[in-house]
Design a protein around this motif. Structure first.
Motif, PDB file in Angstrom:
ATOM      1  N   LEU A  61       0.822  -1.210   0.000  1.00 45.52           N
ATOM      2  CA  LEU A  61       0.000   0.000   0.000  1.00 45.52           C
ATOM      3  C   LEU A  61       0.856   1.261   0.000  1.00 45.52           C
ATOM      4  O   LEU A  61       0.585   2.209  -0.744  1.00 45.52           O
ATOM      5  CB  LEU A  61      -0.948   0.001   1.200  1.00 45.52           C
ATOM      6  N   LEU A  62       1.904   1.258   0.812  1.00 48.45           N
ATOM      7  CA  LEU A  62       2.786   2.419   0.881  1.00 48.45           C
ATOM      8  C   LEU A  62       3.521   2.641  -0.442  1.00 48.45           C
ATOM      9  O   LEU A  62       3.575   3.757  -0.954  1.00 48.45           O
ATOM     10  CB  LEU A  62       3.789   2.255   2.027  1.00 48.45           C
ATOM     11  N   ALA A  63       4.068   1.564  -0.992  1.00 52.25           N
ATOM     12  CA  ALA A  63       4.799   1.684  -2.256  1.00 52.25           C
ATOM     13  C   ALA A  63       3.879   2.125  -3.386  1.00 52.25           C
ATOM     14  O   ALA A  63       4.257   2.969  -4.210  1.00 52.25           O
ATOM     15  CB  ALA A  63       5.470   0.350  -2.608  1.00 52.25           C
ATOM     16  N   ALA A  64       2.678   1.576  -3.439  1.00 56.36           N
ATOM     17  CA  ALA A  64       1.737   1.957  -4.496  1.00 56.36           C
ATOM     18  C   ALA A  64       1.330   3.416  -4.365  1.00 56.36           C
ATOM     19  O   ALA A  64       1.076   4.087  -5.372  1.00 56.36           O
ATOM     20  CB  ALA A  64       0.508   1.052  -4.455  1.00 56.36           C
ATOM     21  N   ALA A  65       1.277   3.933  -3.140  1.00 55.46           N
ATOM     22  CA  ALA A  65       0.913   5.332  -2.930  1.00 55.46           C
ATOM     23  C   ALA A  65       2.067   6.275  -3.255  1.00 55.46           C
ATOM     24  O   ALA A  65       1.848   7.385  -3.738  1.00 55.46           O
ATOM     25  CB  ALA A  65       0.464   5.544  -1.486  1.00 55.46           C
ATOM     26  N   VAL A  66       3.297   5.826  -3.005  1.00 55.45           N
ATOM     27  CA  VAL A  66       4.465   6.694  -3.187  1.00 55.45           C
ATOM     28  C   VAL A  66       4.966   6.695  -4.636  1.00 55.45           C
ATOM     29  O   VAL A  66       5.393   7.732  -5.142  1.00 55.45           O
ATOM     30  CB  VAL A  66       5.597   6.263  -2.221  1.00 55.45           C
ATOM     31  N   LEU A  67       4.920   5.550  -5.283  1.00 55.94           N
ATOM     32  CA  LEU A  67       5.427   5.463  -6.658  1.00 55.94           C
ATOM     33  C   LEU A  67       4.518   6.239  -7.605  1.00 55.94           C
ATOM     34  O   LEU A  67       3.320   6.375  -7.348  1.00 55.94           O
ATOM     35  CB  LEU A  67       5.510   3.997  -7.086  1.00 55.94           C
ATOM     36  N   PRO A  68       5.079   6.723  -8.708  1.00 54.46           N
ATOM     37  CA  PRO A  68       4.254   7.518  -9.639  1.00 54.46           C
ATOM     38  C   PRO A  68       3.136   6.686 -10.259  1.00 54.46           C
ATOM     39  O   PRO A  68       3.375   5.648 -10.856  1.00 54.46           O
ATOM     40  CB  PRO A  68       5.246   7.983 -10.702  1.00 54.46           C
ATOM     41  N   ALA A  69       1.918   7.162 -10.121  1.00 58.79           N
ATOM     42  CA  ALA A  69       0.746   6.436 -10.619  1.00 58.79           C
ATOM     43  C   ALA A  69       0.659   6.454 -12.134  1.00 58.79           C
ATOM     44  O   ALA A  69      -0.043   5.642 -12.726  1.00 58.79           O
ATOM     45  CB  ALA A  69      -0.522   7.023 -10.016  1.00 58.79           C
ATOM     46  N   ALA A  70       1.375   7.367 -12.782  1.00 58.03           N
ATOM     47  CA  ALA A  70       1.319   7.479 -14.237  1.00 58.03           C
ATOM     48  C   ALA A  70       1.830   6.213 -14.929  1.00 58.03           C
ATOM     49  O   ALA A  70       1.469   5.934 -16.062  1.00 58.03           O
ATOM     50  CB  ALA A  70       2.128   8.685 -14.700  1.00 58.03           C
ATOM     51  N   ASP A  71       2.663   5.444 -14.225  1.00 57.08           N
ATOM     52  CA  ASP A  71       3.208   4.225 -14.822  1.00 57.08           C
ATOM     53  C   ASP A  71       2.224   3.061 -14.782  1.00 57.08           C
ATOM     54  O   ASP A  71       2.493   2.014 -15.348  1.00 57.08           O
ATOM     55  CB  ASP A  71       4.512   3.836 -14.121  1.00 57.08           C
ATOM     56  N   GLY A  72       1.102   3.216 -14.114  1.00 54.65           N
ATOM     57  CA  GLY A  72       0.032   2.221 -14.109  1.00 54.65           C
ATOM     58  C   GLY A  72       0.449   0.845 -13.665  1.00 54.65           C
ATOM     59  O   GLY A  72       0.864   0.656 -12.524  1.00 54.65           O
ATOM     60  N   PRO A  73       0.352  -0.135 -14.562  1.00 53.27           N
ATOM     61  CA  PRO A  73       0.655  -1.520 -14.187  1.00 53.27           C
ATOM     62  C   PRO A  73       2.084  -1.718 -13.702  1.00 53.27           C
ATOM     63  O   PRO A  73       2.335  -2.558 -12.850  1.00 53.27           O
ATOM     64  CB  PRO A  73       0.416  -2.306 -15.475  1.00 53.27           C
ATOM     65  N   VAL A  74       3.023  -0.926 -14.211  1.00 52.53           N
ATOM     66  CA  VAL A  74       4.409  -1.051 -13.756  1.00 52.53           C
ATOM     67  C   VAL A  74       4.503  -0.663 -12.286  1.00 52.53           C
ATOM     68  O   VAL A  74       5.214  -1.300 -11.502  1.00 52.53           O
ATOM     69  CB  VAL A  74       5.361  -0.194 -14.624  1.00 52.53           C
ATOM     70  N   THR A  75       3.762   0.358 -11.886  1.00 48.86           N
ATOM     71  CA  THR A  75       3.750   0.782 -10.489  1.00 48.86           C
ATOM     72  C   THR A  75       3.263  -0.339  -9.586  1.00 48.86           C
ATOM     73  O   THR A  75       3.839  -0.594  -8.528  1.00 48.86           O
ATOM     74  CB  THR A  75       2.858   2.030 -10.316  1.00 48.86           C
TER      75      THR A  75
END
Length: 108
Positions: A61-75
């Protein structure tokens, strides 16, 4: 995985090659973590397993929130790698602590 995907010749697969690479790493981390998981399960250390799962979920949850959402599935795939990495380390440390506590004392 790149040469095999290129050989298939599907543009959709080629466009999502970064996702595949991250998912392969995630599966590898998960698979290695299952070695300690089975050992802990066999020894009845369910509490360590539950806590490792909770730590992995929180990490995801933390990583998904911090990483850029623009990368979509890669995130999502990268967040899975972080989560499975935390779970792997947690289980290895838990298993190692059991093994060191069971080790016989060295003869003087």
């Amino acid at each position: 995985a790149g040469p095999l995907v290129r050989w298939l010749g599907k543009p959709l697969y080629l466009n999502n090659l970064p996702v595949l690479n991250w998912l392969l790493l995630a599966v590898a981390l998960y698979a290695v973590g299952m070695i300690a998981h089975v050992g802990l399960y066999a020894l009845g250390r369910d509490r360590s397993l539950v806590f490792s799962q909770l730590a992995g979920f929180a990490t995801f949850l933390l990583a998904a929130a911090v990483l850029p959402a623009a990368d979509g599935p890669v995130t999502v795939a990268i967040a899975m790698c972080f989560a499975f990495g935390v779970m792997l380390i947690w289980k290895l440390l838990a298993y190692r602590s059991i093994q060191t506590s069971r080790a016989p004392a060295a003869a003087a």
